[in-house]
Design a protein around this motif. Structure first.
Motif, PDB file in Angstrom:
ATOM      1  N   SER A 100       0.839  -1.202   0.000  1.00  0.00           N
ATOM      2  CA  SER A 100       0.000   0.000   0.000  1.00  0.00           C
ATOM      3  C   SER A 100       0.876   1.254   0.000  1.00  0.00           C
ATOM      4  N   THR A 101       2.014   1.209   0.714  1.00  0.00           N
ATOM      5  CA  THR A 101       2.919   2.363   0.676  1.00  0.00           C
ATOM      6  C   THR A 101       3.390   2.607  -0.752  1.00  0.00           C
TER       7      THR A 101
ATOM      8  N   ILE B 228       0.361  10.565   3.128  1.00  0.00           N
ATOM      9  CA  ILE B 228       0.209   9.956   4.447  1.00  0.00           C
ATOM     10  C   ILE B 228      -1.194   9.382   4.653  1.00  0.00           C
ATOM     11  N   GLY B 229      -2.199  10.016   4.031  1.00  0.00           N
ATOM     12  CA  GLY B 229      -3.561   9.498   4.186  1.00  0.00           C
ATOM     13  C   GLY B 229      -3.677   8.074   3.669  1.00  0.00           C
ATOM     14  N   GLY B 230      -3.188   7.881   2.455  1.00  0.00           N
ATOM     15  CA  GLY B 230      -3.269   6.563   1.851  1.00  0.00           C
ATOM     16  C   GLY B 230      -2.457   5.534   2.611  1.00  0.00           C
TER      17      GLY B 230
ATOM     18  N   ARG C 256     -11.186   3.615   5.296  1.00  0.00           N
ATOM     19  CA  ARG C 256     -11.698   4.107   4.037  1.00  0.00           C
ATOM     20  C   ARG C 256     -12.105   5.568   4.123  1.00  0.00           C
ATOM     21  N   LEU C 257     -12.598   5.962   5.302  1.00  0.00           N
ATOM     22  CA  LEU C 257     -12.927   7.378   5.482  1.00  0.00           C
ATOM     23  C   LEU C 257     -11.663   8.224   5.355  1.00  0.00           C
ATOM     24  N   ILE C 258     -10.594   7.769   6.029  1.00  0.00           N
ATOM     25  CA  ILE C 258      -9.330   8.504   5.937  1.00  0.00           C
ATOM     26  C   ILE C 258      -8.880   8.578   4.485  1.00  0.00           C
TER      27      ILE C 258
ATOM     28  N   PHE D 260     -10.909  11.263   2.658  1.00  0.00           N
ATOM     29  CA  PHE D 260     -10.723  12.677   2.982  1.00  0.00           C
ATOM     30  C   PHE D 260      -9.275  13.136   2.865  1.00  0.00           C
ATOM     31  N   LYS D 261      -8.350  12.183   2.911  1.00  0.00           N
ATOM     32  CA  LYS D 261      -6.957  12.586   2.801  1.00  0.00           C
ATOM     33  C   LYS D 261      -6.300  12.000   1.556  1.00  0.00           C
TER      34      LYS D 261
END
Lengths: 353, 333
Positions: free
Chosen positions: A224-225, A260-262, A341-343, A346-347
């Motif tokens: 994911s990073t 950073i969000g992802g 998923r919310l993060i 929004f980010k």
């Protein structure tokens, strides 16, 4: 141009192909259901599952036959594919919905404040009572330790692959990270068992379990990073370099903050994944009916393990506890997922569109 | 973890004397080196862990195999605690392969169907929430599937199995004598339900990426919806579906808890998949672990090594197929 004449049936140049009326599938469905009930009653089939299957087969075959006669083979095949795709969907929904429904229905029976705040210490397996406090505590500690171990390694490996990785080493790392995602959890457990407990002579502990969980978590964090860093537009990096900022500062202060969000989302999804792991904990944490709040020493409990133990007890009081614990586990994992998923929403990294 | 720390902090060599008088420059160089070394070290750590897994499992397995009185590959029973120890993986290998194959046969067509349903058939408003729900279902822990399988699915399969026996009992494979259906077939069905969301997610992602222009071209030529899918979407997504299936297969092969809860293990190798009995690698490790002594654990590790190698091969193959198409990867599914 005058309005096109109503096409003759069978006219190869007709603009309008003959079509079944819109209510045709519904009509065939009703007919198939009626026929299935008739067959079921006539042959004395007890199981409603059989009635349903007969109705489904009759519907698919019937619609195909009707459509093939009225609309031609191509249209009939299209309808066949449509019914099969819908059928696949409905077939899959049944067990998955049943799983969620059963867990909620059975789980709320003994789930209350007492259940969440008491351990199983001194509770006889066949008697009602007891709770999951010790298991909840163990799971949180083990998962937290695993996260602390896996996140830095995973994050830095992701940075390496995107920002530095060239050549054969990077290729090897990419390949083995991919392969590592597929390691069965029980094999990770066996590995830690062979090194930590059998090789180095340590006892069962929450820490041993979190080593195995960390091995399972690392590749997910790396992937994911990697995905997230690739989304950071190159212009940002170049702008930073143009200002004379060295590469490591660019990564730390430009690239990572942008994504950073992802990355957080990826880590949380990984945490959600390992929270439900049971097999390695069976080998390494061992289970414990009493509260042990020290993850570094002695056997601990954990929520997934607790479910397995209660199921293995094989009596109704234990089953109730198992369902309630399963409900808590599902809710916990789902909340983590939703939050992640919310993060992500929004980010989300600002792609340079 | 001691080896890890050695590798992760490779003390960077002190920066050589600055070529230019600027001092800041060497400082940034140092930062770059430390950071590059750290991240490279993490990558190497991962490789070392993979290597260590193979090495330690192989070492322990060799200890166990040297004292095994049975043939590791062809012996049916698993009596690692007996004197002399006799154990073999014939039943486990058979059970693992059979349950996984059943799972694949059931799950792959249905998963492709659901993926197509979400991308091409479902009403627009329904498609996004559906995809979301399936995503969430992929996160349900396997022990919950196991609990549901043991307490809900098993009792409900008696009827369908009796029916299968009536219709297809003559094939021997589907014969069923009654009793609790804690069999390889049940394990396969439960595994199918478990891997369904994973295969669906990856396939959906691939189908969604199939070029819109191809589909519109097919539509313009008068193709029906099924013909559009058959001529443009499926060929585009074929390798993706294959690799998705192999990821699912990898998970099915290594699944422990869901199988351990719905299977009544025994050292039987039988083609009657509806009858209780048999076992899988992972299930056997979980079930036999608590009674296993030091040597018994070595024996279990030997079977774990076989499982490791099998999943490694399956996943490696899946990755090679994916590598030909870089855009999507199942790793984040």
């Amino acid at each position: 141009m005058s309005a096109p004449p109503v096409a003759d049936r069978g006219d190869a140049f007709a603009i309008h192909q003959p079509r079944l009326p819109r209510w045709a599938p519904a009509g065939v469905a009703v007919a198939a259901a009626a026929a299935a009930v008739a067959v079921g009653l006539g042959a004395g089939l007890a199981s409603r599952v059989q009635w349903g299957l007969i109705a489904a087969v009759l519907f698919v075959a019937g619609l195909y036959a009707v459509s093939a006669r009225a609309e031609g083979a191509r249209k009939a095949k299209d309808r066949l594919a449509t019914s099969l795709v819908w059928g696949a969907f409905l077939l899959a929904v049944i067990p998955l919905a049943s799983l969620v429904w059963e867990t909620v229905r059975q789980g709320v029976k003994v789930l209350d404040g007492y259940f969440l705040t008491h351990s199983m210490n001194g509770v006889v397996a066949i008697a009602p009572g007891g709770g999951i406090y010790h298991a909840l505590l163990g799971t949180i500690e083990q998962v937290a330790l695993a996260t602390v171990i896996a996140t830095p390694i995973g994050l830095l490996t992701g940075v390496y692959l995107v920002e530095y990785g060239r050549g054969r080493l990077a290729k090897a790392v990419t390949f083995f990270v991919d392969v590592m995602t597929g390691i069965p959890s029980i094999v990770a457990g066996l590995f830690v068992l062979s090194v930590w407990i059998m090789g180095l002579g340590f006892g069962y502990s929450g820490l041993a379990g979190s080593f195995a969980l960390a091995i399972l978590m690392m590749p997910i964090v790396v992937r994911s990073t990697e995905e997230m860093l690739k989304l950071v537009p190159n212009e940002l990096r170049e702008a930073s370099y143009a200002l004379g900022v060295p590469k490591w500062k660019t990564i730390l202060q430009v690239v990572l903050p942008t994504s950073i969000g992802g990355i957080t989302t990826g880590v949380m999804l990984a945490v959600a994944r390992i929270t439900g792991e049971t097999a390695p904990l069976l080998l390494l944490v061992f289970g414990n009916p009493a509260i042990n709040d020290n993850p570094f020493e002695g056997a601990q409990a954990s929520l997934p393990l607790y479910i397995y133990e209660q199921w293995a007890n094989g009596n109704n009081a234990s089953y109730d506890r198992a369902w309630a614990a399963a409900l808590v586990l599902i809710v916990f994992v789902m909340l983590l997922n939703l939050l992640a998923r919310l993060i992500a929403r929004f980010k989300a990294p600002k792609t340079g569109r | 973890m001691s080896t890890d720390t050695d590798i992760r902090t490779p003390a960077p060599p002190p920066p050589e004397a600055p070529r230019e008088p600027g001092r800041r420059r060497s400082a940034t160089r140092l930062g770059d080196r430390v950071f590059a070394g750290l991240s490279k070290g993490s990558g190497i750590t991962l490789l070392v862990i993979m290597g260590a897994i193979a090495a330690f499992l192989a070492y322990r397995a060799a200890l166990a195999l040297s004292k095994n009185e049975g043939n590791f590959l062809t012996t049916f029973e698993w009596n690692a605690n007996a004197q002399p120890p006799v154990f073999g993986i014939a039943v486990l290998a058979f059970g693992t392969v059979v349950s996984s194959v059943i799972a694949m046969v059931i799950a792959v067509p249905i998963a492709v169907g659901i993926a197509l349903f979400i991308t091409h058939y479902a009403p627009r408003r329904l498609a996004a929430p559906l995809a979301y729900v399936i995503d969430l279902l992929a996160a349900v822990p396997s022990i919950v599937y196991g609990l549901w399988g043991a307490l809900f699915l098993v009792p409900h399969l008696v009827g369908p199995y009796e029916w299968l026996d009536d219709l297809l009992g003559w094939t021997v494979v589907f014969s069923y004598d009654g009793g609790a259906p804690r069999s390889l077939m049940t394990a396969g069905i439960l595994l199918a339900i478990m891997i369904l969301p994973i295969i669906t997610n990856v396939s959906r992602e691939v189908f969604r990426q199939s070029p819109q222009t191809h589909q519109e071209a097919a539509l313009a030529l008068g193709a029906t919806r099924w013909e559009v899918i058959r001529t443009t979407v499926l060929p585009f997504g074929r390798s993706g579906v294959i690799s998705a299936s192999m990821l699912g297969l990898g998970r099915a092969l290594g699944e422990t808890m869901a199988v351990a809860t719905v299977l009544s293990p025994s050292a039987i190798l039988s083609a009657k998949v509806l009858e209780p009995g048999g076992g899988t690698f992972a299930q056997n490790i979980a079930s036999a672990f608590k009674e296993a002594g030091e040597f018994g654990r070595d024996a279990l590790i030997a079977s774990g090594l076989v499982l490791f190698v099998i999943t490694l091969l399956v996943n490696g193959a899946a990755r090679l197929i994916i590598a030909r198409r870089k855009e999507y990867s199942g790793a984040n599914a």
